[in-house]
Design a protein around this motif. Structure first.
Motif, PDB file in Angstrom:
ATOM      1  N   VAL A 200       0.801  -1.227   0.000  1.00 31.13           N
ATOM      2  CA  VAL A 200       0.000   0.000   0.000  1.00 31.13           C
ATOM      3  C   VAL A 200       0.835   1.279   0.000  1.00 31.13           C
ATOM      4  CG1 VAL A 200      -2.033  -1.080   1.026  1.00 31.13           C
ATOM      5  CG2 VAL A 200      -0.301  -0.036   2.519  1.00 31.13           C
ATOM      6  N   LYS A 201       2.115   1.168   0.296  1.00 34.74           N
ATOM      7  CA  LYS A 201       2.965   2.370   0.201  1.00 34.74           C
ATOM      8  C   LYS A 201       3.180   2.768  -1.259  1.00 34.74           C
ATOM      9  CE  LYS A 201       5.518   2.123   4.520  1.00 34.74           C
ATOM     10  NZ  LYS A 201       6.840   1.952   5.141  1.00 34.74           N
ATOM     11  N   ARG A 202       3.030   1.810  -2.158  1.00 32.53           N
ATOM     12  CA  ARG A 202       3.194   2.085  -3.592  1.00 32.53           C
ATOM     13  C   ARG A 202       1.872   2.566  -4.176  1.00 32.53           C
ATOM     14  NH1 ARG A 202       3.405  -2.311  -7.976  1.00 32.53           N
ATOM     15  NH2 ARG A 202       2.423  -3.250  -6.192  1.00 32.53           N
ATOM     16  N   ASP A 203       0.818   1.743  -4.025  1.00 32.26           N
ATOM     17  CA  ASP A 203      -0.527   2.103  -4.485  1.00 32.26           C
ATOM     18  C   ASP A 203      -1.521   1.134  -3.857  1.00 32.26           C
ATOM     19  OD1 ASP A 203      -0.784  -0.284  -6.100  1.00 32.26           O
ATOM     20  OD2 ASP A 203       0.323   0.722  -7.691  1.00 32.26           O
TER      21      ASP A 203
ATOM     22  N   ASP B 272     -17.213  -4.198   1.925  1.00 34.51           N
ATOM     23  CA  ASP B 272     -17.847  -2.885   1.823  1.00 34.51           C
ATOM     24  C   ASP B 272     -16.883  -1.798   2.277  1.00 34.51           C
ATOM     25  OD1 ASP B 272     -20.600  -3.784   1.160  1.00 34.51           O
ATOM     26  OD2 ASP B 272     -20.496  -4.680   3.161  1.00 34.51           O
ATOM     27  N   ILE B 273     -16.050  -2.167   3.271  1.00 37.31           N
ATOM     28  CA  ILE B 273     -15.131  -1.220   3.896  1.00 37.31           C
ATOM     29  C   ILE B 273     -13.795  -1.921   4.101  1.00 37.31           C
ATOM     30  CG2 ILE B 273     -14.687   0.192   5.953  1.00 37.31           C
ATOM     31  CD1 ILE B 273     -17.806   0.217   6.339  1.00 37.31           C
ATOM     32  N   VAL B 274     -12.724  -1.248   3.705  1.00 38.00           N
ATOM     33  CA  VAL B 274     -11.370  -1.763   3.909  1.00 38.00           C
ATOM     34  C   VAL B 274     -10.643  -0.812   4.844  1.00 38.00           C
ATOM     35  CG1 VAL B 274      -9.182  -2.372   2.825  1.00 38.00           C
ATOM     36  CG2 VAL B 274     -11.338  -2.792   1.608  1.00 38.00           C
ATOM     37  N   LEU B 275     -10.115  -1.359   5.934  1.00 41.51           N
ATOM     38  CA  LEU B 275      -9.346  -0.573   6.894  1.00 41.51           C
ATOM     39  C   LEU B 275      -7.902  -1.029   6.832  1.00 41.51           C
ATOM     40  CD1 LEU B 275     -11.801  -0.836   9.928  1.00 41.51           C
ATOM     41  CD2 LEU B 275     -11.740   0.915   8.137  1.00 41.51           C
ATOM     42  N   PHE B 276      -6.983  -0.077   6.714  1.00 40.66           N
ATOM     43  CA  PHE B 276      -5.567  -0.431   6.625  1.00 40.66           C
ATOM     44  C   PHE B 276      -4.713   0.701   7.167  1.00 40.66           C
ATOM     45  CE2 PHE B 276      -6.445   1.975   2.858  1.00 40.66           C
ATOM     46  CZ  PHE B 276      -5.271   2.599   2.492  1.00 40.66           C
ATOM     47  N   GLY B 277      -3.454   0.403   7.428  1.00 42.57           N
ATOM     48  CA  GLY B 277      -2.491   1.385   7.910  1.00 42.57           C
ATOM     49  C   GLY B 277      -1.229   1.309   7.070  1.00 42.57           C
ATOM     50  N   HIS B 278      -0.100   1.230   7.740  1.00 45.06           N
ATOM     51  CA  HIS B 278       1.232   1.003   7.175  1.00 45.06           C
ATOM     52  C   HIS B 278       1.844   2.208   6.479  1.00 45.06           C
ATOM     53  CE1 HIS B 278       4.656  -1.335   5.930  1.00 45.06           C
ATOM     54  NE2 HIS B 278       4.394  -1.198   4.647  1.00 45.06           N
ATOM     55  N   THR B 279       1.100   3.052   5.823  1.00 42.72           N
ATOM     56  CA  THR B 279       1.677   4.182   5.084  1.00 42.72           C
ATOM     57  C   THR B 279       2.035   5.348   5.999  1.00 42.72           C
ATOM     58  OG1 THR B 279      -0.434   5.259   4.632  1.00 42.72           O
ATOM     59  CG2 THR B 279       0.324   3.603   3.031  1.00 42.72           C
ATOM     60  N   HIS B 280       1.438   5.402   7.176  1.00 48.66           N
ATOM     61  CA  HIS B 280       1.610   6.499   8.134  1.00 48.66           C
ATOM     62  C   HIS B 280       1.069   7.820   7.583  1.00 48.66           C
ATOM     63  CE1 HIS B 280       4.676   4.538  11.018  1.00 48.66           C
ATOM     64  NE2 HIS B 280       4.187   3.586  10.226  1.00 48.66           N
TER      65      HIS B 280
END
Length: 156
Positions: free
Chosen positions: A86-89, A103-111
């Motif tokens: 996800v840091k790329r796209d 329906d909903i995607v929750l994510f982090g990692h990119t800060h």
């Protein structure tokens, strides 16, 4: 239902406390990884119901790296995001979302906080509560009311 979203806390208790002050009136907390140990602190101090996944820094942790949850009749894909680059796209994450009918995607990692709605799917990243890439510490809130979805970022 009001859900507090937090990610990438990395053990910084002072920022966790600031974040939780902003999320103290939520019905549930979802922690999106990096550091799972912080989830134990949140559970003990704040007593919130909490769902969490592990991140790329949670190497020895036995918590799942992603989960599918049904909350208020919405299908959630909950992940840290590192396995989807996800840091790329968001392309790989979007494919996964379609595959699991999220329906909903929750994510982090990119800060970096971001809310995107595309092809009927919400992609929500609360950013980092402690180590933001853009110098703004953030969390997010997701509100589910009568099949309506509202999400917003909060600076802490």
């Amino acid at each position: 239902m009001k859900i507090g979203l937090i990610s990438d806390t990395h053990g910084y208790i002072n920022y966790i406390n600031k974040a939780m002050e902003k999320l103290n009136n939520t019905d549930m907390i979802i922690h999106l990884g990096d550091n799972v140990k912080d989830v134990k602190y949140i559970k003990l101090k704040y007593k919130n119901k909490i769902i969490n996944v592990k991140g790329n820094c949670d190497i020895t942790c036995t918590v799942a790296s992603e989960k599918i949850e049904i909350i208020e009749n919405k299908r959630f894909l909950i992940t840290h995001g590192h396995k989807y680059n996800v840091k790329r796209d968001l392309l790989n994450l979007k494919y996964k979302a379609v595959e699991c009918r999220a329906d909903i995607v929750l994510f982090g990692h990119t800060h970096v906080a971001d809310i995107t709605y595309e092809n009927g799917i919400w992609f929500i990243n609360p950013g980092s509560a402690s180590l933001p890439r853009n110098r703004i510490n953030t969390v997010a809130v997701l509100e589910l009311n009568d099949n309506k979805i509202n999400s917003y970022i909060i600076d802490i």
